[in-house]
Design a protein around this motif. Structure first.
Motif, PDB file in Angstrom:
ATOM      1  N   VAL A  68      95.932  99.198  57.268  1.00 27.13           N
ATOM      2  CA  VAL A  68      95.606 100.610  57.525  1.00 27.13           C
ATOM      3  C   VAL A  68      96.888 101.425  57.681  1.00 27.13           C
ATOM      4  CG1 VAL A  68      94.552 102.191  59.202  1.00 27.13           C
ATOM      5  CG2 VAL A  68      93.375 100.074  58.566  1.00 27.13           C
ATOM      6  N   LEU A  69      97.824 100.906  58.459  1.00 29.32           N
ATOM      7  CA  LEU A  69      99.084 101.637  58.672  1.00 29.32           C
ATOM      8  C   LEU A  69      99.873 101.762  57.373  1.00 29.32           C
ATOM      9  CD1 LEU A  69     100.136 100.043  62.065  1.00 29.32           C
ATOM     10  CD2 LEU A  69      99.418 102.411  61.676  1.00 29.32           C
ATOM     11  N   ARG A  70      99.887 100.702  56.591  1.00 33.98           N
ATOM     12  CA  ARG A  70     100.612 100.750  55.308  1.00 33.98           C
ATOM     13  C   ARG A  70     100.000 101.816  54.414  1.00 33.98           C
ATOM     14  NH1 ARG A  70      99.584  98.688  50.601  1.00 33.98           N
ATOM     15  NH2 ARG A  70      97.981  97.234  51.326  1.00 33.98           N
ATOM     16  N   ALA A  71      98.670 101.881  54.359  1.00 35.06           N
ATOM     17  CA  ALA A  71      97.992 102.884  53.532  1.00 35.06           C
ATOM     18  C   ALA A  71      98.276 104.294  54.049  1.00 35.06           C
ATOM     19  CB  ALA A  71      96.491 102.613  53.502  1.00 35.06           C
ATOM     20  N   GLU A  72      98.272 104.459  55.367  1.00 36.24           N
ATOM     21  CA  GLU A  72      98.549 105.782  55.947  1.00 36.24           C
ATOM     22  C   GLU A  72      99.958 106.268  55.611  1.00 36.24           C
ATOM     23  OE1 GLU A  72      95.654 105.439  59.895  1.00 36.24           O
ATOM     24  OE2 GLU A  72      97.827 105.344  60.155  1.00 36.24           O
ATOM     25  N   HIS A  73     100.864 105.328  55.410  1.00 38.03           N
ATOM     26  CA  HIS A  73     102.249 105.677  55.082  1.00 38.03           C
ATOM     27  C   HIS A  73     102.514 105.608  53.574  1.00 38.03           C
ATOM     28  CE1 HIS A  73     102.663 105.105  59.399  1.00 38.03           C
ATOM     29  NE2 HIS A  73     103.803 105.737  59.309  1.00 38.03           N
ATOM     30  N   ASN A  74     101.439 105.472  52.801  1.00 38.65           N
ATOM     31  CA  ASN A  74     101.533 105.436  51.332  1.00 38.65           C
ATOM     32  C   ASN A  74     102.567 104.426  50.834  1.00 38.65           C
ATOM     33  OD1 ASN A  74      99.567 107.507  50.871  1.00 38.65           O
ATOM     34  ND2 ASN A  74     101.101 109.002  51.524  1.00 38.65           N
ATOM     35  N   LEU A  75     102.520 103.246  51.413  1.00 34.55           N
ATOM     36  CA  LEU A  75     103.423 102.179  51.008  1.00 34.55           C
ATOM     37  C   LEU A  75     102.637 101.090  50.295  1.00 34.55           C
ATOM     38  CD1 LEU A  75     105.504 101.743  54.292  1.00 34.55           C
ATOM     39  CD2 LEU A  75     106.345 102.688  52.127  1.00 34.55           C
ATOM     40  N   THR A  76     103.209 100.542  49.243  1.00 39.41           N
ATOM     41  CA  THR A  76     102.616  99.363  48.610  1.00 39.41           C
ATOM     42  C   THR A  76     103.051  98.142  49.410  1.00 39.41           C
ATOM     43  OG1 THR A  76     104.498  98.941  47.153  1.00 39.41           O
ATOM     44  CG2 THR A  76     102.787 100.456  46.332  1.00 39.41           C
ATOM     45  N   GLN A  77     102.396  97.025  49.168  1.00 35.99           N
ATOM     46  CA  GLN A  77     102.820  95.787  49.835  1.00 35.99           C
ATOM     47  C   GLN A  77     104.257  95.443  49.447  1.00 35.99           C
ATOM     48  OE1 GLN A  77      99.869  92.848  48.746  1.00 35.99           O
ATOM     49  NE2 GLN A  77      98.586  93.347  50.524  1.00 35.99           N
ATOM     50  N   ASP A  78     104.607  95.672  48.199  1.00 35.14           N
ATOM     51  CA  ASP A  78     105.964  95.379  47.733  1.00 35.14           C
ATOM     52  C   ASP A  78     106.978  96.277  48.450  1.00 35.14           C
ATOM     53  OD1 ASP A  78     107.710  93.909  45.923  1.00 35.14           O
ATOM     54  OD2 ASP A  78     108.014  95.843  44.925  1.00 35.14           O
ATOM     55  N   GLU A  79     106.678  97.567  48.570  1.00 33.65           N
ATOM     56  CA  GLU A  79     107.593  98.495  49.247  1.00 33.65           C
ATOM     57  C   GLU A  79     107.774  98.120  50.713  1.00 33.65           C
ATOM     58  OE1 GLU A  79     106.747 102.561  46.654  1.00 33.65           O
ATOM     59  OE2 GLU A  79     105.413 102.066  48.322  1.00 33.65           O
ATOM     60  N   LEU A  80     106.672  97.807  51.392  1.00 32.18           N
ATOM     61  CA  LEU A  80     106.779  97.408  52.800  1.00 32.18           C
ATOM     62  C   LEU A  80     107.559  96.105  52.933  1.00 32.18           C
ATOM     63  CD1 LEU A  80     106.165  97.866  55.762  1.00 32.18           C
ATOM     64  CD2 LEU A  80     103.953  96.715  55.415  1.00 32.18           C
ATOM     65  N   GLY A  81     107.311  95.186  52.015  1.00 31.26           N
ATOM     66  CA  GLY A  81     108.048  93.925  52.038  1.00 31.26           C
ATOM     67  C   GLY A  81     109.551  94.152  51.916  1.00 31.26           C
ATOM     68  N   LYS A  82     109.949  95.056  51.026  1.00 34.33           N
ATOM     69  CA  LYS A  82     111.379  95.345  50.856  1.00 34.33           C
ATOM     70  C   LYS A  82     111.962  95.962  52.114  1.00 34.33           C
ATOM     71  CE  LYS A  82     111.317  95.602  45.872  1.00 34.33           C
ATOM     72  NZ  LYS A  82     111.294  96.416  44.677  1.00 34.33           N
ATOM     73  N   ILE A  83     111.229  96.850  52.754  1.00 30.97           N
ATOM     74  CA  ILE A  83     111.697  97.475  54.009  1.00 30.97           C
ATOM     75  C   ILE A  83     111.876  96.409  55.085  1.00 30.97           C
ATOM     76  CG2 ILE A  83     111.025  99.012  55.908  1.00 30.97           C
ATOM     77  CD1 ILE A  83     109.574 100.730  53.740  1.00 30.97           C
ATOM     78  N   LEU A  84     110.931  95.464  55.141  1.00 30.53           N
ATOM     79  CA  LEU A  84     110.954  94.439  56.193  1.00 30.53           C
ATOM     80  C   LEU A  84     111.826  93.241  55.842  1.00 30.53           C
ATOM     81  CD1 LEU A  84     107.136  94.429  57.015  1.00 30.53           C
ATOM     82  CD2 LEU A  84     108.973  95.397  58.428  1.00 30.53           C
ATOM     83  N   GLY A  85     112.219  93.142  54.571  1.00 35.06           N
ATOM     84  CA  GLY A  85     113.022  92.002  54.150  1.00 35.06           C
ATOM     85  C   GLY A  85     112.197  90.746  53.940  1.00 35.06           C
ATOM     86  N   VAL A  86     110.931  90.949  53.544  1.00 36.53           N
ATOM     87  CA  VAL A  86     110.048  89.816  53.244  1.00 36.53           C
ATOM     88  C   VAL A  86     109.398  90.058  51.886  1.00 36.53           C
ATOM     89  CG1 VAL A  86     109.570  89.360  55.686  1.00 36.53           C
ATOM     90  CG2 VAL A  86     108.022  90.831  54.393  1.00 36.53           C
ATOM     91  N   SER A  87     108.707  89.083  51.366  1.00 41.69           N
ATOM     92  CA  SER A  87     108.057  89.215  50.059  1.00 41.69           C
ATOM     93  C   SER A  87     106.728  89.966  50.162  1.00 41.69           C
ATOM     94  CB  SER A  87     107.790  87.826  49.468  1.00 41.69           C
ATOM     95  OG  SER A  87     106.807  87.163  50.244  1.00 41.69           O
ATOM     96  N   ARG A  88     106.256  90.440  48.998  1.00 44.55           N
ATOM     97  CA  ARG A  88     104.934  91.077  48.934  1.00 44.55           C
ATOM     98  C   ARG A  88     103.868  90.085  49.382  1.00 44.55           C
ATOM     99  NH1 ARG A  88     100.702  90.529  46.325  1.00 44.55           N
ATOM    100  NH2 ARG A  88     101.585  89.039  44.864  1.00 44.55           N
ATOM    101  N   GLN A  89     104.063  88.837  49.019  1.00 46.38           N
ATOM    102  CA  GLN A  89     103.093  87.806  49.388  1.00 46.38           C
ATOM    103  C   GLN A  89     103.039  87.635  50.914  1.00 46.38           C
ATOM    104  OE1 GLN A  89     105.440  87.484  47.025  1.00 46.38           O
ATOM    105  NE2 GLN A  89     104.363  87.016  45.127  1.00 46.38           N
ATOM    106  N   ALA A  90     104.179  87.770  51.561  1.00 44.19           N
ATOM    107  CA  ALA A  90     104.201  87.666  53.028  1.00 44.19           C
ATOM    108  C   ALA A  90     103.432  88.822  53.658  1.00 44.19           C
ATOM    109  CB  ALA A  90     105.634  87.640  53.538  1.00 44.19           C
ATOM    110  N   VAL A  91     103.611  90.018  53.108  1.00 42.57           N
ATOM    111  CA  VAL A  91     102.861  91.180  53.626  1.00 42.57           C
ATOM    112  C   VAL A  91     101.368  90.956  53.420  1.00 42.57           C
ATOM    113  CG1 VAL A  91     102.432  93.658  53.342  1.00 42.57           C
ATOM    114  CG2 VAL A  91     104.785  92.775  53.256  1.00 42.57           C
ATOM    115  N   ASN A  92     101.000  90.450  52.248  1.00 42.60           N
ATOM    116  CA  ASN A  92      99.589  90.170  51.967  1.00 42.60           C
ATOM    117  C   ASN A  92      99.032  89.134  52.942  1.00 42.60           C
ATOM    118  OD1 ASN A  92      97.113  90.278  50.552  1.00 42.60           O
ATOM    119  ND2 ASN A  92      97.681  88.442  49.427  1.00 42.60           N
TER     120      ASN A  92
END
Length: 70
Positions: free
Chosen positions: A7-31
């Protein structure tokens, strides 16, 4: 661990890949976090709370204690 990450990721218009890059983890980890297949380390939970500017307990809920329950 239940969480509001998707929900928070969607509210900030971030893809899983974008959030992963910000956090230093993979898209799969975010998923894996969003689908509650994986619980974050304390460090990762803190980084997520920093990105969304919310306390950890407002993002994550401990299913054993109910902490963070809204």
């Amino acid at each position: 661990m239940k969480n509001r990450l998707k929900v928070l990721r969607a509210e900030h218009n971030l893809t899983q890949d974008e959030l992963g890059k910000i956090l230093g983890v993979s898209r799969q980890a975010v998923n894996a976090l969003e689908t509650e297949k994986h619980s974050p380390s304390l460090d990762l939970a803190y980084r997520i709370s920093t990105v969304f500017k919310q306390p950890v307990e407002q993002i994550f809920q401990n299913p054993h204690t109910g902490e963070g329950e809204r």
